[in-house]
Each structure stands twice: as C-alpha cells, then as structure tokens.
Design an enzyme around this catalytic site. Structure first.
Site, PDB file in Angstrom:
ATOM      1  N   HIS A  10       0.814  -1.221   0.000  1.00 55.42           N
ATOM      2  CA  HIS A  10       0.000   0.000   0.000  1.00 55.42           C
ATOM      3  C   HIS A  10       0.844   1.266   0.000  1.00 55.42           C
ATOM      4  O   HIS A  10       0.363   2.328  -0.402  1.00 55.42           O
ATOM      5  CB  HIS A  10      -0.976  -0.014   1.185  1.00 55.42           C
ATOM      6  CG  HIS A  10      -1.949  -1.153   1.098  1.00 55.42           C
ATOM      7  ND1 HIS A  10      -2.940  -1.204   0.146  1.00 55.42           N
ATOM      8  CD2 HIS A  10      -2.035  -2.297   1.796  1.00 55.42           C
ATOM      9  CE1 HIS A  10      -3.613  -2.326   0.284  1.00 55.42           C
ATOM     10  NE2 HIS A  10      -3.089  -3.010   1.271  1.00 55.42           N
ATOM     11  N   ARG A  18       0.713   9.166  -7.638  1.00 59.03           N
ATOM     12  CA  ARG A  18       1.279  10.437  -8.062  1.00 59.03           C
ATOM     13  C   ARG A  18       2.422  10.293  -9.080  1.00 59.03           C
ATOM     14  O   ARG A  18       2.587  11.120  -9.948  1.00 59.03           O
ATOM     15  CB  ARG A  18       1.759  11.210  -6.825  1.00 59.03           C
ATOM     16  CG  ARG A  18       2.617  12.451  -7.075  1.00 59.03           C
ATOM     17  CD  ARG A  18       1.924  13.487  -7.946  1.00 59.03           C
ATOM     18  NE  ARG A  18       0.690  13.963  -7.399  1.00 59.03           N
ATOM     19  CZ  ARG A  18       0.540  15.025  -6.625  1.00 59.03           C
ATOM     20  NH1 ARG A  18       1.584  15.731  -6.280  1.00 59.03           N
ATOM     21  NH2 ARG A  18      -0.654  15.398  -6.193  1.00 59.03           N
ATOM     22  N   HIS A  47       4.206  -7.782  -2.959  1.00 62.09           N
ATOM     23  CA  HIS A  47       3.587  -8.552  -4.037  1.00 62.09           C
ATOM     24  C   HIS A  47       3.870  -7.866  -5.370  1.00 62.09           C
ATOM     25  O   HIS A  47       3.410  -6.739  -5.588  1.00 62.09           O
ATOM     26  CB  HIS A  47       2.077  -8.614  -3.764  1.00 62.09           C
ATOM     27  CG  HIS A  47       1.283  -9.408  -4.751  1.00 62.09           C
ATOM     28  ND1 HIS A  47      -0.084  -9.510  -4.670  1.00 62.09           N
ATOM     29  CD2 HIS A  47       1.641 -10.138  -5.833  1.00 62.09           C
ATOM     30  CE1 HIS A  47      -0.532 -10.274  -5.656  1.00 62.09           C
ATOM     31  NE2 HIS A  47       0.495 -10.663  -6.388  1.00 62.09           N
ATOM     32  N   ARG A  49       2.763  -7.723  -8.689  1.00 61.29           N
ATOM     33  CA  ARG A  49       1.633  -8.182  -9.514  1.00 61.29           C
ATOM     34  C   ARG A  49       2.013  -8.177 -10.984  1.00 61.29           C
ATOM     35  O   ARG A  49       2.834  -7.369 -11.423  1.00 61.29           O
ATOM     36  CB  ARG A  49       0.418  -7.270  -9.290  1.00 61.29           C
ATOM     37  CG  ARG A  49      -0.176  -7.366  -7.904  1.00 61.29           C
ATOM     38  CD  ARG A  49      -1.445  -6.552  -7.849  1.00 61.29           C
ATOM     39  NE  ARG A  49      -2.400  -7.062  -8.810  1.00 61.29           N
ATOM     40  CZ  ARG A  49      -3.384  -7.911  -8.519  1.00 61.29           C
ATOM     41  NH1 ARG A  49      -3.568  -8.316  -7.286  1.00 61.29           N
ATOM     42  NH2 ARG A  49      -4.191  -8.345  -9.455  1.00 61.29           N
ATOM     43  N   ARG A  53       0.615  -2.983 -10.579  1.00 60.15           N
ATOM     44  CA  ARG A  53      -0.229  -1.852 -10.163  1.00 60.15           C
ATOM     45  C   ARG A  53       0.335  -1.112  -8.939  1.00 60.15           C
ATOM     46  O   ARG A  53      -0.005   0.036  -8.716  1.00 60.15           O
ATOM     47  CB  ARG A  53      -1.672  -2.287  -9.927  1.00 60.15           C
ATOM     48  CG  ARG A  53      -1.942  -2.988  -8.648  1.00 60.15           C
ATOM     49  CD  ARG A  53      -3.436  -3.129  -8.404  1.00 60.15           C
ATOM     50  NE  ARG A  53      -4.056  -3.984  -9.411  1.00 60.15           N
ATOM     51  CZ  ARG A  53      -5.073  -4.815  -9.147  1.00 60.15           C
ATOM     52  NH1 ARG A  53      -5.583  -4.876  -7.938  1.00 60.15           N
ATOM     53  NH2 ARG A  53      -5.595  -5.563 -10.092  1.00 60.15           N
ATOM     54  N   HIS A  54       1.139  -1.787  -8.131  1.00 57.27           N
ATOM     55  CA  HIS A  54       1.745  -1.038  -7.010  1.00 57.27           C
ATOM     56  C   HIS A  54       3.261  -1.257  -6.957  1.00 57.27           C
ATOM     57  O   HIS A  54       4.013  -0.415  -7.408  1.00 57.27           O
ATOM     58  CB  HIS A  54       1.032  -1.299  -5.667  1.00 57.27           C
ATOM     59  CG  HIS A  54       0.581  -2.698  -5.411  1.00 57.27           C
ATOM     60  ND1 HIS A  54       1.417  -3.779  -5.495  1.00 57.27           N
ATOM     61  CD2 HIS A  54      -0.640  -3.200  -5.051  1.00 57.27           C
ATOM     62  CE1 HIS A  54       0.755  -4.875  -5.186  1.00 57.27           C
ATOM     63  NE2 HIS A  54      -0.504  -4.568  -4.936  1.00 57.27           N
ATOM     64  N   THR A 105     -13.821 -20.558  -4.664  1.00 56.21           N
ATOM     65  CA  THR A 105     -14.994 -19.677  -4.550  1.00 56.21           C
ATOM     66  C   THR A 105     -14.800 -18.619  -3.464  1.00 56.21           C
ATOM     67  O   THR A 105     -15.248 -17.503  -3.586  1.00 56.21           O
ATOM     68  CB  THR A 105     -16.270 -20.490  -4.237  1.00 56.21           C
ATOM     69  OG1 THR A 105     -15.919 -21.530  -3.356  1.00 56.21           O
ATOM     70  CG2 THR A 105     -16.897 -21.029  -5.485  1.00 56.21           C
ATOM     71  N   GLU A 155      -0.799 -20.002   4.167  1.00 59.38           N
ATOM     72  CA  GLU A 155      -1.275 -18.767   4.795  1.00 59.38           C
ATOM     73  C   GLU A 155      -2.786 -18.812   4.718  1.00 59.38           C
ATOM     74  O   GLU A 155      -3.363 -18.805   3.624  1.00 59.38           O
ATOM     75  CB  GLU A 155      -0.733 -17.526   4.066  1.00 59.38           C
ATOM     76  CG  GLU A 155      -1.237 -16.247   4.736  1.00 59.38           C
ATOM     77  CD  GLU A 155      -0.564 -14.980   4.197  1.00 59.38           C
ATOM     78  OE1 GLU A 155       0.624 -15.028   3.846  1.00 59.38           O
ATOM     79  OE2 GLU A 155      -1.267 -13.946   4.145  1.00 59.38           O
ATOM     80  N   HIS A 196      -4.836 -11.124   5.652  1.00 58.59           N
ATOM     81  CA  HIS A 196      -5.799 -10.413   4.811  1.00 58.59           C
ATOM     82  C   HIS A 196      -6.923  -9.833   5.663  1.00 58.59           C
ATOM     83  O   HIS A 196      -7.673 -10.553   6.308  1.00 58.59           O
ATOM     84  CB  HIS A 196      -6.392 -11.292   3.690  1.00 58.59           C
ATOM     85  CG  HIS A 196      -6.938 -10.446   2.572  1.00 58.59           C
ATOM     86  ND1 HIS A 196      -6.200 -10.109   1.454  1.00 58.59           N
ATOM     87  CD2 HIS A 196      -8.114  -9.811   2.441  1.00 58.59           C
ATOM     88  CE1 HIS A 196      -6.915  -9.341   0.676  1.00 58.59           C
ATOM     89  NE2 HIS A 196      -8.083  -9.135   1.246  1.00 58.59           N
ATOM     90  N   GLY A 218      -1.121  -5.570   6.213  1.00 63.75           N
ATOM     91  CA  GLY A 218      -0.710  -4.418   5.421  1.00 63.75           C
ATOM     92  C   GLY A 218      -1.583  -3.205   5.619  1.00 63.75           C
ATOM     93  O   GLY A 218      -1.197  -2.225   6.263  1.00 63.75           O
TER      94      GLY A 218
END
Ligand code: PXP
Length: 249
Positions: A10, A18, A47, A49, A53-54, A105, A155, A196, A218
């Site tokens: 995060h 930015r 992570h 990805r 994205r981060h 699921t 985990e 999580h 996180g």
C-alpha cells in the site's frame, strides 16, 4: 511468539497514485520496510503483480538489498514471476491467485485444481533454498492438497473473518473454520501463517486460532501510520514555511 510480517504494497499504491511511470517518487516502500524492521516487524511482504499496479521490479531489488529480517515475496505462479523470484531469492514466497481460474470460490488459491503446476514451482523454489507458502482458504481439501504439493507453509485467508467481524454468528463460524484448518494443517506437518483484512479491532479474537507462526498485515498498519504520523508531517511543513519573508494578507 507470534510474528508480524508487514505488507508494504500500500505504500507503493500511494506512490503510484502520483508518480506512475516514473522511476522515483514518495513514499518509498524500502524506507517503509526499514522503519517497520526498526519497530520490531519480523518480516517484510511485497507482491509484484503481473499488472505492476503497485510494487515495481526496482522496489524488489531495493528491498532485497535492504531487508534484514525476512523478505516474503507474494507472487502468482506464472513463468515470468517464477523466473523473477528465482533471481531475487527471497527467504520465502507466498503463492497467491491473480487470475479467476486459480481462485477458489472463497478467494484463496485453488490448490486442488492446480496441484501439479504448484508442485513444480514448489520444487524449483525449494531447490533454490526458498521456502514456499500457499495462500488458501481454510477448506479441508485445499489444506490436504497443500500438503501433497509439499509446501512448507500455508497462509490462511482471513478475509472472510475480517469482513464478517461485526456479524457474531458468521464471524464465529469463520473462526471455527480457521481453528480446524490450522489444526488440520499442523497435523499434516504444515506451518501456518494467516493474513488479509486483519486490523486493530479484529486481531485479538484471532488468538483463538492455534499453531499460528506469522500474521501478514498491510492495509491497517499503513492506514494507521497515516493518522499517527500526520501531525508530525504538518508540523514539519509549517516549519519549512515559517521563514517566509513576504507579507501575507
Ligand atoms: N496476505 C496476502 C496473501 C495478501 O494478498 C494480502 C493483501 O495484499 C495480505 C496478506 C495483507 O492484507 P491486508 O492489506 O488486508 O492486511
């Protein structure tokens, strides 16, 4: 002692808001990792990805050089990311789903449906001296499959527990699933982490889950850091502004 792994994704999310596309910017995930370690965290989780994205590739190289505790590399089981992990050499990888077909699921990795591919990756990681964890829901068939794969850790996905925390009966039902999942995993020789959605409100109740080694947290830690650190950040800025020589209206 129950260990804490801090997930710093995060921090990168905030930077990318930015500075996306640039090779610099704040806040720095590596600086955040250093501060987490100084404060007593037992590990740092990031992570990479597939869509970046981060966390970016360069973050992982910086983290690899900086992390003094244990680097937990969260990753999808894809050829590109597996090759990256083998070069990075984190202490542990946690395999997580990124594509719909890899997801059960409830949201964890579908180990039953991907047993062969996960076993191959588990062997490659272990041969390189890297431990393997599988992010799964507390479902007996998935836990059994994690043992067949030969993973060192699972985990347990606590997302549903966190989501239904305010609903007494749903939360208790999910807690019971986590308790029996941890017992089953322990009996199979798996070590048990969890994560999580854990936060300052829902953590205490999770103490009822046995055999936990480490929690990966996180969002709530980074969120709290924003509010606990905000007064210092404002004071520092006011200090910089205080020498203004002009005349204000
Ligand atoms: N564990 C795994 C496998 C995750 O994917 C995440 C989310 O990135 C976490 C733990 C941490 O979740 P949160 O940010 O909600 O604490």
């Amino acid at each position: 002692m129950l260990k804490l792994g801090v997930n710093i994704d995060h921090v990168a999310t905030l930077r990318e808001a930015r500075y996306r596309g640039l090779t610099h910017g704040e806040p720095s995930p590596t600086e955040a990792a250093r501060r987490c370690e100084v404060a007593g965290a037992h590990g740092i989780t990031a992570h990479l990805r597939e869509d970046r994205r981060h966390i970016q590739d360069r973050d992982l190289w910086q983290l690899r050089a900086a992390v003094q505790t244990r680097l937990n590399f969260e990753m999808a089981n894809t050829p590109e990311i597996v090759a990256f992990a083998l070069k990075l050499k984190p202490e542990i990888v946690c395999l997580v789903p990124e594509r719909r077909q890899e997801v059960t699921t409830e949201g964890g990795l579908d180990v039953v449906a991907n047993e062969q591919a996960l076993t191959e990756t588990r062997k490659r990681m272990n041969d390189a001296g890297i431990d393997v964890s599988l992010f799964i829901n507390a479902i007996p068939t998935q836990i059994q499959a994690a043992a067949f794969v030969g993973a060192q850790f699972i985990e347990l996905h606590t997302g549903r527990y966190a989501e239904y925390f305010a609903d007494e009966s749903e939360c208790e039902a999910e807690l019971q699933r986590l308790i029996s999942g941890a017992q089953q995993a322990h009996a199979l020789g798996l070590r048990v982490n969890a994560g999580h959605g854990l936060n300052y409100e829902n953590l205490r109740r999770l103490h009822r889950v046995p055999h936990l080694v480490e929690l990966n947290i996180g969002h709530s830690i980074i969120s709290r850091a924003l509010t606990t650190g905000l007064s210092t950040a404002v004071k520092d800025m006011l200090q910089l502004m205080s020498g203004y020589p002009g005349v204000s209206a």
